[in-house]
Motif scaffolding. Sequence first.
Motif, PDB file in Angstrom:
ATOM      1  N   THR A   1      -2.147  -1.119   6.400  1.00 38.67           N
ATOM      2  CA  THR A   1      -1.741  -2.507   6.618  1.00 38.67           C
ATOM      3  C   THR A   1      -2.587  -3.137   7.703  1.00 38.67           C
ATOM      4  O   THR A   1      -3.067  -4.256   7.548  1.00 38.67           O
ATOM      5  CB  THR A   1      -0.245  -2.563   7.000  1.00 38.67           C
TER       6      THR A   1
ATOM      7  N   ALA B   1       2.885 -12.747  -0.436  1.00 43.00           N
ATOM      8  CA  ALA B   1       2.774 -11.349  -0.007  1.00 43.00           C
ATOM      9  C   ALA B   1       3.427 -11.123   1.357  1.00 43.00           C
ATOM     10  O   ALA B   1       4.065 -10.097   1.577  1.00 43.00           O
ATOM     11  CB  ALA B   1       1.304 -10.936   0.027  1.00 43.00           C
ATOM     12  N   TYR B   2       3.267 -12.081   2.258  1.00 40.12           N
ATOM     13  CA  TYR B   2       3.840 -11.939   3.599  1.00 40.12           C
ATOM     14  C   TYR B   2       5.360 -11.754   3.521  1.00 40.12           C
ATOM     15  O   TYR B   2       5.904 -10.796   4.065  1.00 40.12           O
ATOM     16  CB  TYR B   2       3.499 -13.159   4.466  1.00 40.12           C
TER      17      TYR B   2
ATOM     18  N   LEU C   1       6.512  -8.474   1.541  1.00 45.67           N
ATOM     19  CA  LEU C   1       6.468  -7.259   2.364  1.00 45.67           C
ATOM     20  C   LEU C   1       7.629  -7.249   3.354  1.00 45.67           C
ATOM     21  O   LEU C   1       8.312  -6.232   3.519  1.00 45.67           O
ATOM     22  CB  LEU C   1       5.126  -7.150   3.097  1.00 45.67           C
TER      23      LEU C   1
ATOM     24  N   PRO D   1       0.185 -10.485   5.532  1.00 43.32           N
ATOM     25  CA  PRO D   1       1.316  -9.534   5.441  1.00 43.32           C
ATOM     26  C   PRO D   1       1.214  -8.472   6.533  1.00 43.32           C
ATOM     27  O   PRO D   1       0.134  -7.986   6.844  1.00 43.32           O
ATOM     28  CB  PRO D   1       1.137  -8.903   4.057  1.00 43.32           C
TER      29      PRO D   1
END
Length: 162
Positions: free
Chosen positions: A10, A64-65, A68, A159
């Motif tokens: 990440t 996506a942020y 997640l 993310p």
Amino acid sequence: MTTEHTAAHTAGHAAEHTARMNFTKAAPKVFQALVDLTMAAKEGLDYTLIELVQIRASQLNHCAYCLLMHTTDARKAGESEERINLVSAWHEAPGFFTEREQAALALTEAVTLLPGGVSDEVYHRAAKHFDDTELAKLIGVIFAINSWNRIAVTTSKVPGTA
């Protein structure tokens, strides 16, 4: 994949990509108003239901942020991997979701996509499982997550970052 590997993975992706702006710093009053709306809408609703709704809206909005964040939060709260994995295909997995959750997910899709409005069928399905106060709050949660998704997508929020 280990937790350490996931964190490193990440962090590597975060380093490759930067956000367009820090919305929180650029518009703190707008940010706080949305935080307040989100908290008011969530009050009294089941946490699992809220996370399922937030996951589904984030999937639909390609955020996506938020995806997640909310899948991580759902796992921490004890939500099963199976249900998290099946949220995007809840129509085909009714045995994994209660009728109440299915009604909330259908409403989430209708409000998020607004293809032709929210049909009476979808609205009445939700109204069958939620009283007026709960339904109003559910609509508020859907509205709030859609707003958060749009902010994160527009500002290209990374993310796994704060």
